[in-house]
Design a protein around this motif. Sequence first.
Motif, PDB file in Angstrom:
ATOM      1  N   LEU A 437       0.826  -1.208   0.000  1.00  0.00           N
ATOM      2  CA  LEU A 437       0.000   0.000   0.000  1.00  0.00           C
ATOM      3  C   LEU A 437       0.860   1.258   0.000  1.00  0.00           C
ATOM      4  O   LEU A 437       0.491   2.284  -0.629  1.00  0.00           O
ATOM      5  N   ASP A 438       1.988   1.193   0.653  1.00  0.00           N
ATOM      6  CA  ASP A 438       2.908   2.336   0.675  1.00  0.00           C
ATOM      7  C   ASP A 438       3.459   2.604  -0.725  1.00  0.00           C
ATOM      8  O   ASP A 438       3.556   3.765  -1.162  1.00  0.00           O
ATOM      9  N   VAL A 440       1.987   1.733  -3.575  1.00  0.00           N
ATOM     10  CA  VAL A 440       0.867   2.230  -4.390  1.00  0.00           C
ATOM     11  C   VAL A 440       0.623   3.718  -4.133  1.00  0.00           C
ATOM     12  O   VAL A 440       0.397   4.503  -5.066  1.00  0.00           O
ATOM     13  N   GLU A 441       0.705   4.125  -2.877  1.00  0.00           N
ATOM     14  CA  GLU A 441       0.485   5.530  -2.537  1.00  0.00           C
ATOM     15  C   GLU A 441       1.561   6.426  -3.153  1.00  0.00           C
ATOM     16  O   GLU A 441       1.268   7.498  -3.697  1.00  0.00           O
ATOM     17  N   LYS A 442       2.811   5.957  -3.072  1.00  0.00           N
ATOM     18  CA  LYS A 442       3.899   6.741  -3.676  1.00  0.00           C
ATOM     19  C   LYS A 442       3.736   6.824  -5.193  1.00  0.00           C
ATOM     20  O   LYS A 442       3.995   7.868  -5.815  1.00  0.00           O
ATOM     21  N   CYS A 444       0.897   6.712  -6.912  1.00  0.00           N
ATOM     22  CA  CYS A 444      -0.210   7.639  -7.196  1.00  0.00           C
ATOM     23  C   CYS A 444       0.236   9.096  -7.073  1.00  0.00           C
ATOM     24  O   CYS A 444      -0.148   9.964  -7.874  1.00  0.00           O
ATOM     25  N   HIS A 445       1.080   9.327  -6.053  1.00  0.00           N
ATOM     26  CA  HIS A 445       1.589  10.691  -5.850  1.00  0.00           C
ATOM     27  C   HIS A 445       2.452  11.127  -7.038  1.00  0.00           C
ATOM     28  O   HIS A 445       2.337  12.270  -7.526  1.00  0.00           O
TER      29      HIS A 445
END
Length: 460
Positions: A437-438, A440-442, A444-445
């Motif tokens: 998830l970390d 994926v978040e990076k 997306c950013h």
Amino acid sequence: MAVVARPEVKLFNRRSLEDVEEGNLDAAIESLLNQEKQMRLAGDVAGTKKAVTAVIQLCYEARAWKTLNDQIILLSKRRGQLKQAVTAMVQQAMQYIDETPDIETRIDLIKTLNSVSAGKIYVEIERARLIKKLAKIKEEQGLIAEAADLMQEIAVETFGAMAKTEKIAFILEQVRLCLDRQDYVRAQILSRKISPRAFDADTSKEKKKPKEGDNVVEEAPVDIPSLLELKRIYYELMIRYHSHNNDYLEICRSYKSIYEIPSVKDDPSQWIPVLRKICWYLVLSPHDPMQSSLLNSTVEDKNLTEISNFRLLLKQLVTMEVIQWTTLWETYREEFENEKNMLGGSLVDKAAEDFRERIIEHNILVVSKYYSRITLKRVAELLCLSLQEAEKHLSDMVVSKSLVAKIDRPMGIVCFQVAKDSNDVLNSWATNLEKLLDVVEKSCHQIHKETMVHKSALKL
């Protein structure tokens, strides 16, 4: 109120002395018994004690052993007999045991005193000593089982007035007789009555004077060994017990305790054989945390420089490298065979087989440290074993839980992986999911950032 002084009754008056000189023992005893009755009824403790001991001494000097036994029983059963008089009589008669003319007379006297002291708490220590003497006689006659049964009747750990060293010596005698009759279960139960911490007491401290009302502890007899000597006897008996079960680690710990006794450590002729035994039994012990701890502490012992070949042996076991059994056995075979001539005797019968077993286990542990997956054929080559032997030793170590491994028999592959429980698997899954998830978040950013940069470039 005026106190009327009681006239003192003198023992061995002229009449009784004349009777003894004329050889009339019965008349002299009768005279003393009359005097004893007067003092007992008057409550004169000191006089009663003198009277009963005088009767006993009279029989002893006349060498009338049967009369002595009869008088002991008679005096102990007299109405209202004082405890102090019985105690004095038993203690006086015990001094004559070693001076009896033959073994039958000695046994009769001991049995008489034993029957008199039975059930009387104020002569429990004397009864324990009598039983010990009788057991020794039975042992000399070859009646080991009967001697062991006699000794087990007495529970000296409950005797408050008995000296600590005498208690320990008595229990150790009980353990020894059980080992001699090969009653190992009862020997273990009796040995647990002695705490090893009892031998670590500081004997240099001055004894405190007992307060009023406290039990007065008697001094131990001269023939009782000191506390450090008893410590050595205790661990030698424990070695005998553990040798029956081939419990090498406990044997090693017992030798280690003997090795730490100051009198042993100061004498090279004593500590060198003991240190050799420690090294051998460490090598023979199965691998576990206690064995590993003892192994590392023994390697650091400076005294090992005196027996450098054993230092090299322990170094090989500490080092995580495969050991060639044939080379090792050729090097240490002579030392192994010479061990029977050293202090403490030879190693147990199956020690040579177990020595090879321990080296194989060491080699398997080394392989498991360097490989996560390896073919069974390669394992057999490294251990200098056949495929069947290699598989057997691997399986035995897995069953004993000293190793975690799985064997794929059709493929012939051994997998060394630590099995995870459900909590470990769940925690690992949760950690991996968090990392995902970390990421994926990076991502997306970064995508959002690139989109904004691209839009701003189009506007320009």
